[in-house]
Write an enzyme that holds these catalytic residues in place. Structure first.
Site, PDB file in Angstrom:
ATOM      1  N   GLN A 219      45.189  31.218 -58.655  1.00  0.00           N
ATOM      2  CA  GLN A 219      43.731  31.103 -58.590  1.00  0.00           C
ATOM      3  C   GLN A 219      43.061  31.817 -59.760  1.00  0.00           C
ATOM      4  O   GLN A 219      41.851  31.738 -59.918  1.00  0.00           O
ATOM      5  CB  GLN A 219      43.225  31.695 -57.266  1.00  0.00           C
ATOM      6  CG  GLN A 219      43.713  30.937 -56.042  1.00  0.00           C
ATOM      7  CD  GLN A 219      43.263  31.550 -54.741  1.00  0.00           C
ATOM      8  OE1 GLN A 219      44.069  31.743 -53.849  1.00  0.00           O
ATOM      9  NE2 GLN A 219      41.987  31.846 -54.576  1.00  0.00           N
ATOM     10  N   ARG A 366      39.601  33.474 -47.843  1.00  0.00           N
ATOM     11  CA  ARG A 366      38.317  32.759 -47.713  1.00  0.00           C
ATOM     12  C   ARG A 366      37.205  33.741 -47.365  1.00  0.00           C
ATOM     13  O   ARG A 366      36.447  33.561 -46.401  1.00  0.00           O
ATOM     14  CB  ARG A 366      38.435  31.674 -46.644  1.00  0.00           C
ATOM     15  CG  ARG A 366      37.492  30.508 -46.935  1.00  0.00           C
ATOM     16  CD  ARG A 366      37.696  29.295 -46.139  1.00  0.00           C
ATOM     17  NE  ARG A 366      36.732  28.319 -46.617  1.00  0.00           N
ATOM     18  CZ  ARG A 366      36.873  27.015 -46.545  1.00  0.00           C
ATOM     19  NH1 ARG A 366      37.950  26.520 -46.004  1.00  0.00           N
ATOM     20  NH2 ARG A 366      35.959  26.202 -46.998  1.00  0.00           N
ATOM     21  N   CYS A 367      37.138  34.796 -48.161  1.00  0.00           N
ATOM     22  CA  CYS A 367      36.283  35.925 -47.823  1.00  0.00           C
ATOM     23  C   CYS A 367      36.068  36.746 -49.072  1.00  0.00           C
ATOM     24  O   CYS A 367      36.954  36.873 -49.900  1.00  0.00           O
ATOM     25  CB  CYS A 367      37.018  36.761 -46.780  1.00  0.00           C
ATOM     26  SG  CYS A 367      36.447  38.452 -46.614  1.00  0.00           S
ATOM     27  N   GLU A 735      32.968  30.698 -48.518  1.00  0.00           N
ATOM     28  CA  GLU A 735      33.506  31.631 -47.524  1.00  0.00           C
ATOM     29  C   GLU A 735      32.661  31.685 -46.259  1.00  0.00           C
ATOM     30  O   GLU A 735      33.159  32.052 -45.200  1.00  0.00           O
ATOM     31  CB  GLU A 735      33.578  33.058 -48.097  1.00  0.00           C
ATOM     32  CG  GLU A 735      33.806  33.158 -49.604  1.00  0.00           C
ATOM     33  CD  GLU A 735      35.179  32.727 -50.013  1.00  0.00           C
ATOM     34  OE1 GLU A 735      36.069  32.824 -49.172  1.00  0.00           O
ATOM     35  OE2 GLU A 735      35.372  32.273 -51.147  1.00  0.00           O
TER      36      GLU A 735
HETATM   37  O1  CDP Z   1      34.471  30.319 -55.549  1.00  0.00           O
HETATM   38  P1  CDP Z   1      34.561  29.043 -54.761  1.00  0.00           P
HETATM   39  O2  CDP Z   1      34.545  27.803 -55.601  1.00  0.00           O
HETATM   40  O3  CDP Z   1      35.651  29.074 -53.749  1.00  0.00           O
HETATM   41  O4  CDP Z   1      33.261  28.996 -53.821  1.00  0.00           O
HETATM   42  P2  CDP Z   1      31.769  28.551 -54.072  1.00  0.00           P
HETATM   43  O5  CDP Z   1      31.246  29.126 -55.316  1.00  0.00           O
HETATM   44  O6  CDP Z   1      31.055  28.888 -52.821  1.00  0.00           O
HETATM   45  O7  CDP Z   1      31.819  26.977 -54.259  1.00  0.00           O
HETATM   46  C1  CDP Z   1      32.475  26.049 -53.431  1.00  0.00           C
HETATM   47  C2  CDP Z   1      32.043  24.644 -53.828  1.00  0.00           C
HETATM   48  O8  CDP Z   1      30.713  24.385 -53.310  1.00  0.00           O
HETATM   49  C3  CDP Z   1      31.929  24.440 -55.350  1.00  0.00           C
HETATM   50  O9  CDP Z   1      32.237  23.124 -55.738  1.00  0.00           O
HETATM   51  C4  CDP Z   1      30.471  24.726 -55.577  1.00  0.00           C
HETATM   52  O10 CDP Z   1      29.977  24.280 -56.787  1.00  0.00           O
HETATM   53  C5  CDP Z   1      29.811  24.081 -54.350  1.00  0.00           C
HETATM   54  N1  CDP Z   1      28.505  24.730 -54.096  1.00  0.00           N
HETATM   55  C6  CDP Z   1      27.330  23.991 -54.178  1.00  0.00           C
HETATM   56  O11 CDP Z   1      27.386  22.774 -54.384  1.00  0.00           O
HETATM   57  N2  CDP Z   1      26.122  24.635 -54.010  1.00  0.00           N
HETATM   58  C7  CDP Z   1      26.053  25.967 -53.738  1.00  0.00           C
HETATM   59  N3  CDP Z   1      24.893  26.590 -53.595  1.00  0.00           N
HETATM   60  C8  CDP Z   1      27.244  26.716 -53.615  1.00  0.00           C
HETATM   61  C9  CDP Z   1      28.465  26.068 -53.823  1.00  0.00           C
END
Ligand code: CDP
Length: 782
Positions: A219, A366-367, A735
């Site tokens: 990751q 996931r946290c 998360e």
């Molecule tokens: O770090 P990780 O990618 O696991 O988590 P995240 O930043 O929460 O994003 C998860 C997915 O959801 C990504 O494809 C983000 O771009 C999308 N996302 C989104 O569309 N809008 C947000 N406000 C937050 C996340």
């Protein structure tokens, strides 16, 4: 000039995932799909004992197994100075292969290299290890007594790893002593495991130039490159780390595992490529577990339900090595978020961690680093307080929420919450679930002796590690990065330091670029996971991608736009100051008819530059000014069968606030996935050890993964409170459902059982635990 219509914005658009055709057709390229000429397979010999001295290792029979090429042990690695590897946050080290003794069941003892996967497994079976069992320390409370010191290799001759605390100890103690109402409960968040569908693995090869080509399920590929350079002494330019497609990670693929080091050593010593792919059992028994926090939670309150103080004392089980994945300055992660969504005038949190004879870990499953444990503790405790005060749990929450006008809100444990509207989110949840009607139905059912429960969780998360002044891993600051290059025809490529494991970055990163530059995201290619091409980044975990890399991408795009403005000014024959970016194109201020699109500018950047440097590209390393604080209001409705103890989740509603949403389809998918994992943790999953330290959950028949048959139908809703400091106002979301949901499930079950006097049951809430609670309660009253 341009007569093209203004392109629609790209944020908030439910674009289908660009990566899915590849995955749906089985055309993903995973580490195990990589096969190199002359490649050997690695299999690890693992200990059947949780704690034992190694008297002797005999590799004679193993070397006779057809196809076995070499066997290495801990002594061989120690002689090469590679016996130990530093753990994630750098406070401890972990044996690569056992040296002198083993400290947990399934610990790596020897590495067997062979021509085929089967020959490597047969060779591992044939290695003879003589063990002399030692006393086992199977829980942190026994560890605390220091009767058996597990890690004599350390200077500190105790099983105690660290004490960490935050908040005002004395003020909190005084406030608790003076509080007219108090509750206290020990709440355990059980040991569980991320169990990604694809386990961990790697292929290591030294190419003809002597350069390490390392394909790995990581990751955080750049952190691996630096860590490998530091551990092995190989110069960093001679290491190329590639994370191809990854089948889920959930924090499990952040640490560097012994199998990786053995594969590299084998490839170097034998001079052939080596593949190591762990089995499901190896993944569940030896790679990063999560949680295992025993939390003593105390809340003080006034009789009308205003909280006065919070104290949480945690005993943490870290297993045999301190391999918890936390930023260096935060040994207990972001546990300081334990005041949650509530305005505690004072609070104090402390964590004491101990070694035990269990697998190492404590990773951010996931946290965002121990936020799940903290959220579960406070959300359970608020329900216990509501019960004690006989106040409706939703009303108790409402009375204590941080109010909208208090943001930016400095919590008593040191965070500054960026934004939120907790009351609104809860109102939406209560309205949509039909709380009044449910309460009426519940009262009728209770009168008939039926068990129905409603459970709330109104959590606040802290995600986006993080600001460099406080966040680093192995000294490397936790910024993130992006490079954007726009081609002459208006297509382009964005490279980021993150690494998607199913989150859909190939789509959402393209949407951010599309939004900022007025280009079609279908033609913006996203590349991650290759350390030779991607700019340095700290990787994807803990919902940090959108808050940190998302910020980097938006800022890099804005740099591209500034360059483009010069080209546009030249094309429009106007001064740069007279050109504005409006409706996704450049136009002369006040003269919309004189405009050019970014596509036209891109072509001109390579063909019509005048005095301007050719090309259209930029990079940005983004150091976020603060974390982002997503929040949510979740409601679970359960019915319990009094005869069997079976819990049926009738409804589950998740109202999430993750600020500005890039892609609602992806966000909904993230929420569905996270809720399913939260459901599994609440009702099904625990990595159990018996008193002798034997792992009882070594495969998917004992460690249960919910199927569509068990999983409830999820209802989702949203509120939008933008982050004031994030370039596009987005907060993380990946998360949240896993962080917020366990407490809602458990609160609903306890609410159903509360007429029987049941106050708390630890997860996983299995049918037999519920049945026992019902029958014990009934026995007391008959
Ligand atoms: O770090 P990780 O990618 O696991 O988590 P995240 O930043 O929460 O994003 C998860 C997915 O959801 C990504 O494809 C983000 O771009 C999308 N996302 C989104 O569309 N809008 C947000 N406000 C937050 C996340």
């Amino acid at each position: 000039m341009s007569t093209e219509q203004k392109p629609a914005g790209c944020l908030g658009v439910a674009m289908k995932r660009k990566e899915d055709p590849r995955f749906i057709q089985g055309k993903g390229r995973y580490v195990d799909d990589i096969s190199l000429p002359g490649m050997l397979y690695l299999s690890l010999v693992r200990s059947p004992y949780p704690h034992a001295e190694i008297k002797a290792i005999d590799i004679g029979d193993a070397m006779k197994v057809p196809g076995v090429v070499a066997v290495i042990t801990g002594k061989d690695l120690e002689a090469a100075g590679l016996g130990w590897l530093p753990t994630f946050h750098g406070y401890d080290k972990q044996m690569v292969l056992a040296i002198g003794k083993v400290l947990f069941q399934y610990q790596e003892v020897a590495a067997v290299f062979a021509e085929t996967r089967a020959a490597a497994a047969d060779g591992a079976e044939a290695v003879q290890v003589e063990y002399a069992p030692l006393p086992v320390v199977a829980d942190p409370f026994t560890a605390k007594r220091d009767e058996t010191i597990l890690r004599p290799d350390r200077d500190k001759k105790t099983n105690h790893i660290y004490h960490w605390e935050v908040g005002d100890k004395d003020k909190t103690a005084r406030a608790l002593a003076n509080s007219p109402k108090k509750i206290k409960e020990r709440i355990w968040f059980q040991r569980c495991h991320p169990a990604p569908l694809e386990p961990c693995g790697c292929v290591a090869q030294f190419d003809t130039m002597g350069r390490l080509q390392f394909y790995v399920t990581s990751q955080a590929p750049h952190v691996y490159r630096t860590a490998l350079a530091l551990v092995t002494g190989i110069p960093e330019d001679k290491i190329h780390v590639v994370s191809p497609d990854i089948g889920g990670g959930f924090g499990n693929k952040v640490p560097v595992y012994p199998g990786y080091v053995c594969a590299i050593v084998g490839a170097l010593k034998i001079g052939r490529p080596v593949k190591w792919i762990e089995t499901r059992t190896e993944n569940l028994t030896s790679t990063g577990f999560a949680r295992d926090y025993h939390m003593d939670v105390e809340i003080g309150a006034t009789p009308d339900g205003r909280v006065t103080a919070l104290h949480v004392a945690t005993t943490a089980d870290h297993g045999a090595f301190d391999a918890a994945a936390d930023p260096t300055k935060y040994p207990a992660g972001m546990f300081g978020i334990v005041t949650g969504s509530y305005d505690f005038p004072t609070a104090h949190a402390e964590v004491d961690a101990y070694f035990t004879n269990k697998a190492p870990g404590g990773i951010a499953y996931r946290c965002s680093f121990r936020v799940t444990e903290a959220s579960y503790a406070i959300e359970r405790a608020m329900d216990i307080l509501a019960d004690e005060l006989a106040i409706d749990p939703a009303e108790l929450r409402r009375r204590n929420f941080v109010r909208k006008e208090q943001f930016p809100y400095p919590s008593s444990l040191g965070f500054t919450y960026d934004s939120g509207d907790y009351q609104k989110t809860l109102d939406v949840a209560m309205e949509k679930i039909g709380y009044r009607e449910l309460l009426k139905e519940q009262a009728e059912k209770r009168a008939r002796g039926e068990l129905m429960g409603i459970g709330f969780s109104t959590f606040t998360e802290v995600v986006g590690a993080g600001p460099s002044k406080v966040f680093d891993i192995l000294g490397i600051k936790m910024f993130d990065s992006a490079e954007i290059r726009i081609h002459p025809t208006g297509a382009g490529i964005v490279r980021a330091g993150t690494k998607s494991q199913g989150q859909g970055h190939e789509t959402t990163w393209a949407q951010i670029v599309g939004e900022e530059l007025g280009l079609d995201p279908q033609n913006i290619m996203v590349e991650e996971g290759d350390t030779d091409t991607a700019p340095y980044g700290l990787g994807t975990y803990a919902s940090r991608s959108t808050p940190v890399a998302g910020g980097a991408i938006a800022m890099a795009a804005r740099r591209v736009r500034e360059k483009a403005r010069k080209v546009a000014a030249h094309m429009l024959e106007a001064g740069e100051a007279d050109v504005e970016w409006k409706d996704y194109k450049f136009q002369v201020k006040g003269v919309p008819a004189r405009s050019v699109t970014m596509k036209e500018v891109a072509f001109a950047a390579y063909t019509n530059m005048a005095q301007i440097e050719p090309g259209l590209e930029a990079s940005y390393y983004y150091d976020p000014p603060n974390m982002t604080f997503p929040s949510g209001a979740y409601v679970a409705v359960v019915d319990i069968d009094r005869e069997t103890g079976e819990v049926k989740v009738r409804r589950f509603l998740a109202v999430d606030d993750c600020g500005i949403i890039i892609n609602p389809l992806i966000v909904e998918g993230q929420i569905h996935g996270g809720l399913t994992e939260g459901f599994a943790i609440a009702f099904m999953q625990e990595i159990q050890y018996d008193k002798e330290g034997n792992n009882l959950n070594t495969n998917f028949t004992d460690y249960l993964i919910p199927t569509s048959l068990e999983t409830p139908a999820w209802e989702t809703e949203k509120t939008v409170t933008p982050s004031p400091h994030h370039p596009i106002g987005a907060k993380g979301v990946g998360e949240s459902p896993n962080v917020g949901s366990p407490a809602a499930f458990v609160n609903a079950v306890i609410d159903a059982l509360s007429p029987l006097g049941v106050r708390h049951i630890d997860m996983p809430i299995t049918r037999d635990k519920v049945w026992r609670a019902i029958h014990q309660a009934e026995a007391m009253t008959t």
